[in-house]
Write a protein that holds these residues in place. Structure first.
Motif, PDB file in Angstrom:
ATOM      1  N   ALA A  24       0.844  -1.209  -0.062  1.00  0.00           N
ATOM      2  CA  ALA A  24      -0.152  -0.044   0.039  1.00  0.00           C
ATOM      3  C   ALA A  24       0.641   1.477   0.155  1.00  0.00           C
ATOM      4  N   SER A  25       0.332   2.217  -0.670  1.00  0.00           N
ATOM      5  CA  SER A  25       1.115   3.590  -0.461  1.00  0.00           C
ATOM      6  C   SER A  25      -0.109   4.667  -0.360  1.00  0.00           C
ATOM      7  N   GLY A  26       0.237   5.714   0.028  1.00  0.00           N
ATOM      8  CA  GLY A  26      -0.820   7.061   0.244  1.00  0.00           C
ATOM      9  C   GLY A  26      -1.264   7.303   1.630  1.00  0.00           C
ATOM     10  N   GLU A  27      -1.578   5.955   2.125  1.00  0.00           N
ATOM     11  CA  GLU A  27      -1.783   6.122   3.553  1.00  0.00           C
ATOM     12  C   GLU A  27      -1.427   4.881   4.512  1.00  0.00           C
ATOM     13  N   THR A  28      -1.315   4.909   5.717  1.00  0.00           N
ATOM     14  CA  THR A  28      -1.048   3.548   6.496  1.00  0.00           C
ATOM     15  C   THR A  28      -2.416   2.811   6.202  1.00  0.00           C
ATOM     16  N   LEU A  29      -1.936   1.616   6.324  1.00  0.00           N
ATOM     17  CA  LEU A  29      -2.988   0.562   6.264  1.00  0.00           C
ATOM     18  C   LEU A  29      -3.657   0.037   7.741  1.00  0.00           C
ATOM     19  N   ASP A  30      -2.928   0.700   8.694  1.00  0.00           N
ATOM     20  CA  ASP A  30      -3.155   0.325  10.177  1.00  0.00           C
ATOM     21  C   ASP A  30      -4.597   0.501  10.456  1.00  0.00           C
ATOM     22  N   TYR A  31      -5.177   1.486   9.929  1.00  0.00           N
ATOM     23  CA  TYR A  31      -6.652   1.609  10.294  1.00  0.00           C
ATOM     24  C   TYR A  31      -7.725   0.815   9.161  1.00  0.00           C
ATOM     25  N   TYR A  32      -7.308   0.249   8.432  1.00  0.00           N
ATOM     26  CA  TYR A  32      -8.148  -0.454   7.310  1.00  0.00           C
ATOM     27  C   TYR A  32      -8.221  -1.902   7.673  1.00  0.00           C
ATOM     28  N   GLY A  47     -14.952 -13.604  -1.670  1.00  0.00           N
ATOM     29  CA  GLY A  47     -14.087 -13.174  -0.607  1.00  0.00           C
ATOM     30  C   GLY A  47     -13.246 -14.451   0.079  1.00  0.00           C
ATOM     31  N   VAL A  48     -11.959 -14.257   0.241  1.00  0.00           N
ATOM     32  CA  VAL A  48     -11.262 -15.413   0.575  1.00  0.00           C
ATOM     33  C   VAL A  48     -10.655 -15.288   2.091  1.00  0.00           C
ATOM     34  N   SER A  49     -10.351 -14.229   2.316  1.00  0.00           N
ATOM     35  CA  SER A  49      -9.984 -13.938   3.658  1.00  0.00           C
ATOM     36  C   SER A  49      -9.654 -12.329   4.048  1.00  0.00           C
ATOM     37  N   TRP A  50      -9.821 -12.094   5.197  1.00  0.00           N
ATOM     38  CA  TRP A  50      -9.564 -10.495   5.787  1.00  0.00           C
ATOM     39  C   TRP A  50      -9.116 -10.629   7.095  1.00  0.00           C
ATOM     40  N   ILE A  51      -8.539  -9.482   7.291  1.00  0.00           N
ATOM     41  CA  ILE A  51      -7.816  -9.200   8.871  1.00  0.00           C
ATOM     42  C   ILE A  51      -8.278  -7.822   9.036  1.00  0.00           C
ATOM     43  N   SER A  52      -8.664  -7.703  10.280  1.00  0.00           N
ATOM     44  CA  SER A  52      -9.144  -6.780  11.134  1.00  0.00           C
ATOM     45  C   SER A  52      -8.162  -5.643  11.351  1.00  0.00           C
ATOM     46  N   SER A  53      -8.590  -4.528  11.349  1.00  0.00           N
ATOM     47  CA  SER A  53      -7.659  -3.398  11.892  1.00  0.00           C
ATOM     48  C   SER A  53      -7.680  -3.329  13.188  1.00  0.00           C
ATOM     49  N   ARG A  54      -8.897  -3.366  13.820  1.00  0.00           N
ATOM     50  CA  ARG A  54      -9.047  -3.147  15.221  1.00  0.00           C
ATOM     51  C   ARG A  54      -8.166  -4.201  16.219  1.00  0.00           C
ATOM     52  N   ASP A  55      -8.376  -5.631  15.863  1.00  0.00           N
ATOM     53  CA  ASP A  55      -7.340  -6.302  16.830  1.00  0.00           C
ATOM     54  C   ASP A  55      -6.629  -7.462  16.057  1.00  0.00           C
ATOM     55  N   GLY A  56      -6.539  -7.196  14.637  1.00  0.00           N
ATOM     56  CA  GLY A  56      -5.897  -8.110  13.935  1.00  0.00           C
ATOM     57  C   GLY A  56      -6.294  -9.551  13.766  1.00  0.00           C
ATOM     58  N   SER A  57      -7.584  -9.573  14.160  1.00  0.00           N
ATOM     59  CA  SER A  57      -8.294 -10.926  13.834  1.00  0.00           C
ATOM     60  C   SER A  57      -8.290 -11.456  12.431  1.00  0.00           C
ATOM     61  N   THR A  58      -8.412 -12.789  12.324  1.00  0.00           N
ATOM     62  CA  THR A  58      -8.149 -13.185  10.733  1.00  0.00           C
ATOM     63  C   THR A  58      -9.530 -14.170  10.646  1.00  0.00           C
ATOM     64  N   TYR A  59      -9.836 -13.984   9.248  1.00  0.00           N
ATOM     65  CA  TYR A  59     -11.013 -14.803   8.842  1.00  0.00           C
ATOM     66  C   TYR A  59     -10.806 -15.274   7.526  1.00  0.00           C
ATOM     67  N   TYR A  60     -11.515 -16.520   7.418  1.00  0.00           N
ATOM     68  CA  TYR A  60     -11.220 -17.407   6.261  1.00  0.00           C
ATOM     69  C   TYR A  60     -12.451 -17.933   5.910  1.00  0.00           C
ATOM     70  N   GLU A  61     -12.620 -17.728   4.187  1.00  0.00           N
ATOM     71  CA  GLU A  61     -13.415 -18.632   3.792  1.00  0.00           C
ATOM     72  C   GLU A  61     -13.311 -20.185   3.797  1.00  0.00           C
ATOM     73  N   ASP A  62     -14.322 -20.992   3.945  1.00  0.00           N
ATOM     74  CA  ASP A  62     -14.393 -22.527   4.322  1.00  0.00           C
ATOM     75  C   ASP A  62     -13.330 -23.132   3.448  1.00  0.00           C
ATOM     76  N   SER A  63     -13.318 -22.852   2.135  1.00  0.00           N
ATOM     77  CA  SER A  63     -12.533 -23.765   1.286  1.00  0.00           C
ATOM     78  C   SER A  63     -11.098 -23.438   1.441  1.00  0.00           C
ATOM     79  N   VAL A  64     -10.678 -22.679   2.113  1.00  0.00           N
ATOM     80  CA  VAL A  64      -9.374 -22.226   2.229  1.00  0.00           C
ATOM     81  C   VAL A  64      -8.683 -22.324   3.568  1.00  0.00           C
ATOM     82  N   GLU A  65      -9.574 -22.461   4.708  1.00  0.00           N
ATOM     83  CA  GLU A  65      -9.298 -22.696   5.953  1.00  0.00           C
ATOM     84  C   GLU A  65      -8.394 -23.707   6.133  1.00  0.00           C
ATOM     85  N   ASP A  66      -7.432 -23.464   6.800  1.00  0.00           N
ATOM     86  CA  ASP A  66      -6.278 -24.270   7.186  1.00  0.00           C
ATOM     87  C   ASP A  66      -5.055 -24.479   5.822  1.00  0.00           C
TER      88      ASP A  66
END
Length: 123
Positions: A24-32, A47-66
Motif C-alpha cells: 500500500a501507498s498513500g496512507e497507512t493500512l493500520d486503520y483499514y 471473499g477469501v480472507s480478511w484481517i481486522s484493523s481493530r485487533d488483527g483477527s483473521t477470517y477465512y472462507e471455508d474452502s481455504v481454511e487451514d
C-alpha cells in the motif's frame, strides 16, 4: 487515498504454494481492514480472507481454511496471503482491498482495490 498493488501470483502445480503481497501507498493500512478476494472466469468475485484493523483477527472462507494464512506487516505497510496446498479450483485473479469502515467478505464493503494478480494452479 490508498493505492494497492498485488504481486506474487503465478503458475504452480497442485499442492504447491504461493505468497501474495498487497503493498500500500498513500496512507497507512493500520486503520483499514484488508481483504483478499478472487474471481475465476465466469464467476462472481468472492471473499477469501480478511484481517481486522481493530485487533488483527483473521477470517477465512471455508474452502481455504487451514491452507491460506493472511498476515500484516505494519512496518512495510503490506498484507500477505500465504497459500499452501493449492488446488486447481484456487485458480483465479486475486485482489486485495482496503475498507476504512466496512469488514467481511462483501466486496461492496471495501473502498480501495488493487489491480489483481493471476494465480493458476495446474493439476
Amino acid at each position: 487515498q490508498v493505492q494497492l498493488v498485488e504481486s506474487g501470483g503465478g503458475l504452480v502445480q497442485s499442492g504447491g504454494s504461493l505468497r501474495l503481497s498487497c503493498a500500500a501507498s498513500g496512507e497507512t493500512l493500520d486503520y483499514y481492514a484488508i481483504g483478499w478476494f478472487r474471481q475465476a472466469p465466469g464467476k462472481e468475485r468472492e471473499g477469501v480472507s480478511w484481517i481486522s484493523s481493530r485487533d488483527g483477527s483473521t477470517y477465512y472462507e471455508d474452502s481455504v481454511e487451514d491452507r491460506f494464512t493472511i498476515s500484516r506487516d505494519k512496518a512495510k505497510n503490506t498484507v500477505y496471503l500465504q497459500m499452501n496446498s493449492l488446488k486447481p479450483e484456487d485458480t483465479a485473479v486475486y485482489y486485495c482491498a482496503a475498507a476504512r469502515v466496512g469488514t467481511g467478505f462483501t466486496p461492496e464493503s471495501y473502498d480501495y482495490w488493487g489491480q489483481g494478480t493471476q494465480v493458476t494452479v495446474s493439476s
